[in-house]
Design an enzyme around this catalytic site. Structure first.
Site, PDB file in Angstrom:
ATOM      1  N   ASN A  76       2.252  -0.729  -6.805  1.00 50.97           N
ATOM      2  CA  ASN A  76       1.603   0.243  -5.903  1.00 50.97           C
ATOM      3  C   ASN A  76       0.664   1.100  -6.754  1.00 50.97           C
ATOM      4  OD1 ASN A  76       1.322   2.488  -3.813  1.00 50.97           O
ATOM      5  ND2 ASN A  76       3.021   1.370  -2.994  1.00 50.97           N
ATOM      6  N   VAL A  77      -0.264   1.963  -6.035  1.00 46.91           N
ATOM      7  CA  VAL A  77      -0.923   2.913  -6.764  1.00 46.91           C
ATOM      8  C   VAL A  77      -0.145   3.883  -7.433  1.00 46.91           C
ATOM      9  CG1 VAL A  77      -3.000   2.348  -5.057  1.00 46.91           C
ATOM     10  CG2 VAL A  77      -1.406   4.351  -4.472  1.00 46.91           C
ATOM     11  N   PRO A  85       0.754  -1.190  -0.005  1.00 47.37           N
ATOM     12  CA  PRO A  85       0.108   0.111  -0.005  1.00 47.37           C
ATOM     13  C   PRO A  85       0.799   1.207   0.016  1.00 47.37           C
ATOM     14  CG  PRO A  85       0.124  -0.938   2.361  1.00 47.37           C
ATOM     15  CD  PRO A  85       0.697  -1.954   1.114  1.00 47.37           C
ATOM     16  N   CYS A  86       0.386   2.519  -0.392  1.00 46.84           N
ATOM     17  CA  CYS A  86       0.791   3.720  -0.419  1.00 46.84           C
ATOM     18  C   CYS A  86       0.706   3.990   1.018  1.00 46.84           C
ATOM     19  CB  CYS A  86       0.363   4.759  -1.571  1.00 46.84           C
ATOM     20  SG  CYS A  86       1.036   6.118  -1.403  1.00 46.84           S
ATOM     21  N   GLN A  87       1.528   4.493   1.949  1.00 43.77           N
ATOM     22  CA  GLN A  87       1.574   4.927   3.109  1.00 43.77           C
ATOM     23  C   GLN A  87       2.172   5.948   3.385  1.00 43.77           C
ATOM     24  OE1 GLN A  87       2.191   0.672   4.486  1.00 43.77           O
ATOM     25  NE2 GLN A  87       0.585   1.014   5.787  1.00 43.77           N
TER      26      GLN A  87
END
Length: 404
Positions: free
Chosen positions: A127-128, A86-88
């Site tokens: 990833n996004v 995830p993009c965090q």
């Protein structure tokens, strides 16, 4: 070189499906998954892992535990590390004698720890697309932290934002793919004297897999340091949708797809004889409201009043185009859910779980392994387009064939 895979954040096996399919009908050796990890925090039922095992077997090297609790040195050696993470918030801080520490629960650090422990020759991540621009307060910082991490460990990196529909597949899904390879691989040696613009346009990993119209580098920079805290605190950069990094030197360009092959549309994967439970019924007012344009007055916590606006989206969705990006909320009553006109009855309905699987390139019924219908949609919204991985797998087959 062996074709052993370590699959992190495995979900229901999208990376594995794509890679294994890439050798079908070829003389290339098959891929072998030597380690897989999948864990759904906060859930008693581990449906995604159970689905994975239903198709690939329940083996000791497939681990259903929090990846943060696993000793990375215990992971078997592997040629290729894959994972969708995830993009965090990837920011880091100094922690005295302990060195640096990222925010708790940020999964990039589990990938970095695995790279540090095992140093696989090749890495393929997903990833996004907003990863390249995050956070809004320091554009490009998070991706720069990832690049600096790879640089410190002796890797070069290519990246590309790919919209699956631009290459003939049935979903308009934009995702960032990252391909990294160790400096001492034969592939890296073959690329040593190649101009970065040639890598981006002609013979790099992504140019080979997903051709694009000839581009020019629009931004170039040298990462100032491998110190992740310094990057985290001060660095920003306008990363574009294609790029290459070697020895901390960044080249980035705008990718414009160059594809002239067949294109699939939503109609191509739709089911017939769909059960009544998927139809909307007569009361369409709520759906029309959700899909329609809105201007709503709202009040912020500080008392400031503002107008929330959003434009209308197609209702129903066109079945003569690729599907929109499918989210984990698919098939719930919300704005992002697809509503389509049934081929047989002409009535409005939701996608079936099997159609959701087809949109992501999974075999029909892949998630029909005992999980609820709602979670089947969730798994597909969380998955990647396996057809894209198959295409990348074909390029990897060629690359690894030339490794000693």
């Amino acid at each position: 070189m062996k074709k052993d895979i370590c699959e992190l954040f495995a979900g229901v096996g999208g990376f594995r499906i794509g890679l294994e399919t890439s050798t079908n009908g070829t003389t290339f050796a098959p891929w072998k998954t030597v380690f897989a990890n999948q864990w759904e925090p906060g859930r008693k039922r581990q449906d995604a892992f159970d689905c994975y095992c239903a198709h690939f077997g329940r083996r000791p090297e497939y681990i259903n535990e929090d990846i943060g609790t696993i000793d990375k040195t215990s992971i078997p050696d592997h040629t290729l590390l894959v994972g969708g993470f995830p993009c965090q918030d990837y920011s880091v801080a100094r922690t005295g004698a302990k060195g640096i520490e990222g925010k708790k629960g940020v999964l990039w650090w589990q990938i970095r720890d695995t790279l540090e422990a095992k140093l696989p020759p090749f890495v393929l991540l997903e990833n996004v697309d907003r990863l390249l621009k995050s956070p809004t307060s320091q554009r490009g910082r998070d991706f720069a932290i990832i690049l600096a991490s790879f640089w410190a460990l002796g890797y070069r990196v290519e990246w590309r934002v790919v919209n699956a529909a631009d290459y003939g597949f049935v979903q308009r899904r934009r995702r960032t793919f990252i391909f990294a390879y160790r400096d001492d691989t034969s592939y890296a040696h073959r690329m040593n004297d190649t101009d970065p613009l040639v890598i981006l346009n002609d013979n790099g990993f992504f140019a080979t897999t997903f051709p694009m119209k000839e581009c020019r580098v629009v931004a170039e920079d040298q990462l100032p340091t491998q110190d992740l805290v310094e990057i985290s605190d001060h660095y920003a950069f306008p990363f574009e949708s294609a790029g290459f990094m070697k020895d901390g030197h960044i080249f980035t360009a705008k990718a414009i797809p160059n594809y002239n092959g067949p294109c699939r549309i939503l109609r191509d994967i739709m089911d017939h004889d769909v059960p009544q439970e998927f139809y909307l019924g007569k009361n369409l007012a709520k759906w029309e409201y959700l899909k329609g344009a809105k201007k709503i007055e709202r009040t912020a916590r500080n008392g400031h009043k503002y107008t929330f606006s959003e434009g209308a989206i197609a209702f129903p969705d066109s079945i003569d185009k690729p599907a929109r990006t499918m989210l984990t909320s698919e098939a719930t009553t919300n704005r992002s859910t697809h509503v389509i006109t049934d081929l047989d009855t002409g009535k409005l309905r939701l996608l079936t779980p099997e159609e959701a699987e087809a949109i992501q390139g999974f075999p029909k019924g892949w998630t029909n392994t005992g999980m609820t219908k709602r979670f089947r949609y969730f798994c597909m919204g969380n998955a990647l387009v396996t057809n894209l991985v198959e295409k990348m797998g074909k390029t990897l087959n060629e690359i690894i064939e030339q490794e000693p």
